[in-house]
Design an enzyme around this catalytic site. Sequence first.
Site, PDB file in Angstrom:
ATOM      1  N   ASP A  63      45.426  31.038  39.867  1.00 51.63           N
ATOM      2  CA  ASP A  63      44.814  32.369  39.875  1.00 51.63           C
ATOM      3  C   ASP A  63      44.746  32.845  38.427  1.00 51.63           C
ATOM      4  O   ASP A  63      45.357  32.252  37.543  1.00 51.63           O
ATOM      5  CB  ASP A  63      45.696  33.320  40.711  1.00 51.63           C
ATOM      6  CG  ASP A  63      45.187  34.752  40.694  1.00 51.63           C
ATOM      7  OD1 ASP A  63      43.959  34.947  40.805  1.00 51.63           O
ATOM      8  OD2 ASP A  63      45.993  35.681  40.553  1.00 51.63           O
ATOM      9  N   SER A  64      44.026  33.923  38.224  1.00 48.42           N
ATOM     10  CA  SER A  64      43.951  34.510  36.887  1.00 48.42           C
ATOM     11  C   SER A  64      45.302  35.075  36.453  1.00 48.42           C
ATOM     12  O   SER A  64      45.550  35.261  35.273  1.00 48.42           O
ATOM     13  CB  SER A  64      42.922  35.637  36.883  1.00 48.42           C
ATOM     14  OG  SER A  64      43.264  36.584  37.880  1.00 48.42           O
TER      15      SER A  64
ATOM     16  N   TYR B 278      40.109  37.858  35.241  1.00 49.12           N
ATOM     17  CA  TYR B 278      38.914  37.016  35.345  1.00 49.12           C
ATOM     18  C   TYR B 278      37.713  37.848  35.810  1.00 49.12           C
ATOM     19  O   TYR B 278      36.570  37.461  35.601  1.00 49.12           O
ATOM     20  CB  TYR B 278      39.139  35.894  36.371  1.00 49.12           C
ATOM     21  CG  TYR B 278      39.866  34.663  35.869  1.00 49.12           C
ATOM     22  CD1 TYR B 278      40.444  34.606  34.604  1.00 49.12           C
ATOM     23  CD2 TYR B 278      39.967  33.546  36.687  1.00 49.12           C
ATOM     24  CE1 TYR B 278      41.114  33.460  34.176  1.00 49.12           C
ATOM     25  CE2 TYR B 278      40.632  32.392  36.266  1.00 49.12           C
ATOM     26  CZ  TYR B 278      41.201  32.355  35.005  1.00 49.12           C
ATOM     27  OH  TYR B 278      41.853  31.219  34.601  1.00 49.12           O
ATOM     28  N   GLY B 279      38.007  38.938  36.494  1.00 48.42           N
ATOM     29  CA  GLY B 279      36.941  39.733  37.121  1.00 48.42           C
ATOM     30  C   GLY B 279      35.873  40.223  36.164  1.00 48.42           C
ATOM     31  O   GLY B 279      34.749  40.501  36.564  1.00 48.42           O
TER      32      GLY B 279
ATOM     33  N   CYS C  43      41.845  32.653  43.780  1.00 49.04           N
ATOM     34  CA  CYS C  43      41.304  33.794  43.045  1.00 49.04           C
ATOM     35  C   CYS C  43      39.837  33.869  43.438  1.00 49.04           C
ATOM     36  O   CYS C  43      39.117  32.863  43.340  1.00 49.04           O
ATOM     37  CB  CYS C  43      41.440  33.538  41.542  1.00 49.04           C
ATOM     38  SG  CYS C  43      40.583  34.713  40.498  1.00 49.04           S
ATOM     39  N   ASN C  44      39.415  35.021  43.898  1.00 51.64           N
ATOM     40  CA  ASN C  44      38.025  35.155  44.327  1.00 51.64           C
ATOM     41  C   ASN C  44      37.064  34.984  43.159  1.00 51.64           C
ATOM     42  O   ASN C  44      36.022  34.347  43.299  1.00 51.64           O
ATOM     43  CB  ASN C  44      37.812  36.530  44.965  1.00 51.64           C
ATOM     44  CG  ASN C  44      38.242  36.548  46.405  1.00 51.64           C
ATOM     45  OD1 ASN C  44      37.445  36.323  47.290  1.00 51.64           O
ATOM     46  ND2 ASN C  44      39.520  36.767  46.652  1.00 51.64           N
TER      47      ASN C  44
ATOM     48  N   GLU D  73      48.324  46.272  39.963  1.00 51.18           N
ATOM     49  CA  GLU D  73      49.235  45.627  39.011  1.00 51.18           C
ATOM     50  C   GLU D  73      50.137  46.632  38.311  1.00 51.18           C
ATOM     51  O   GLU D  73      51.269  46.328  37.959  1.00 51.18           O
ATOM     52  CB  GLU D  73      48.426  44.863  37.969  1.00 51.18           C
ATOM     53  CG  GLU D  73      48.647  43.390  38.105  1.00 51.18           C
ATOM     54  CD  GLU D  73      47.606  42.584  37.378  1.00 51.18           C
ATOM     55  OE1 GLU D  73      47.453  42.762  36.166  1.00 51.18           O
ATOM     56  OE2 GLU D  73      46.935  41.777  38.049  1.00 51.18           O
TER      57      GLU D  73
ATOM     58  N   CYS E  22      39.640  40.106  47.088  1.00 50.15           N
ATOM     59  CA  CYS E  22      40.417  39.994  45.850  1.00 50.15           C
ATOM     60  C   CYS E  22      41.881  39.790  46.230  1.00 50.15           C
ATOM     61  O   CYS E  22      42.369  40.413  47.176  1.00 50.15           O
ATOM     62  CB  CYS E  22      40.249  41.251  45.011  1.00 50.15           C
ATOM     63  SG  CYS E  22      41.287  41.286  43.537  1.00 50.15           S
ATOM     64  N   THR E  23      42.530  38.912  45.476  1.00 48.95           N
ATOM     65  CA  THR E  23      43.912  38.535  45.820  1.00 48.95           C
ATOM     66  C   THR E  23      44.891  39.708  45.842  1.00 48.95           C
ATOM     67  O   THR E  23      45.929  39.625  46.484  1.00 48.95           O
ATOM     68  CB  THR E  23      44.429  37.525  44.777  1.00 48.95           C
ATOM     69  OG1 THR E  23      44.181  38.062  43.483  1.00 48.95           O
ATOM     70  CG2 THR E  23      43.742  36.200  44.932  1.00 48.95           C
ATOM     71  N   HIS E  24      44.574  40.771  45.112  1.00 47.00           N
ATOM     72  CA  HIS E  24      45.506  41.906  45.031  1.00 47.00           C
ATOM     73  C   HIS E  24      45.442  42.813  46.260  1.00 47.00           C
ATOM     74  O   HIS E  24      46.380  43.563  46.531  1.00 47.00           O
ATOM     75  CB  HIS E  24      45.178  42.779  43.814  1.00 47.00           C
ATOM     76  CG  HIS E  24      45.468  42.151  42.500  1.00 47.00           C
ATOM     77  ND1 HIS E  24      44.988  40.914  42.140  1.00 47.00           N
ATOM     78  CD2 HIS E  24      46.196  42.583  41.445  1.00 47.00           C
ATOM     79  CE1 HIS E  24      45.389  40.628  40.919  1.00 47.00           C
ATOM     80  NE2 HIS E  24      46.129  41.628  40.477  1.00 47.00           N
TER      81      HIS E  24
END
Length: 271
Positions: free
Chosen positions: A14-15, A46-47, A77-78, A158, A190-192
């Site tokens: 992932d980023s 990365y977004g 990671c999307n 985050e 999104c992973t978050h």
Amino acid sequence: MVQDKREQPIGIFDSGIGGLTVAQAITHVLPEEQLIYFGDTAHLPYGDKSTAAIQAYAVKICDLLIRQRCKLILIACNSASAAAYELVKEYVGSKAHVLNVIDPVIAYIGETYPAKTIGLIGTKQTVNSNVYRKKVDELDRNINLKSVATPLLAAMIEEGFFNDSISESVIEAYLSDPELEGIEALILGCTHYPLIRKQIEKFYARKVDVLDASQIVAAHVKQTLEKLHMASAHLVGDHKFYVSDFTRSFEESTRIFFKRKVHLEHYPLWE
Ligand code: DGL
């Protein structure tokens, strides 16, 4: 001694540390698998990066995961799945099986929501790449996809802003976008976002299905390993967590995403 392929680890990247939500979901359904996690914290987010930049990072990370003898590499990671999956798959070739976090979700909505209107939220890279739209159209199931980029959300989470009034306002501002009117389900692209799933469900008063991609992806990884006869029967070693740039605050934040603090090892891929 030649190691049994089934006992080789699963590589996840992932980023940053957001992909730990996916890693966590995988430990639930596949408790016997050893995980090697790489968070490219030197390049996050990365977004907002270009496709070319993300592809270059992804290839280098895959070199490491292949050196670690990973039997399967999951792009958790999307943004990286949108930008680099095809390239990574070709690059890795037969050395490991490559999966992304978008295709399992597309398959799920194809089966569950034919002829419905579905929403998507994610980073600018994910939404503007139009990858979800292209894949939904390829399903040919008459699904109408409405998407909105929500770039503040990952940074907000985050920083620890979730389950509070600040995040509630930001979520409300984004989800009130007229583009998302009339949706029957919302993809958390999104992973978050699993961390704000409950707040999103509350916003929609449970009238919209909120799809946690981490669970759908974990189930898909399990199915894939079983289909390939590559699932491990017993845990052979501890999980390993690498980051390309180490800070204490990243290590502290692992608790948010992995539900427990993990030890991050600095692996400077870019020196
Ligand atoms: N992991 C990224 C994703 O799922 C979000 C964070 C970033 O922008 O790097 O899109």
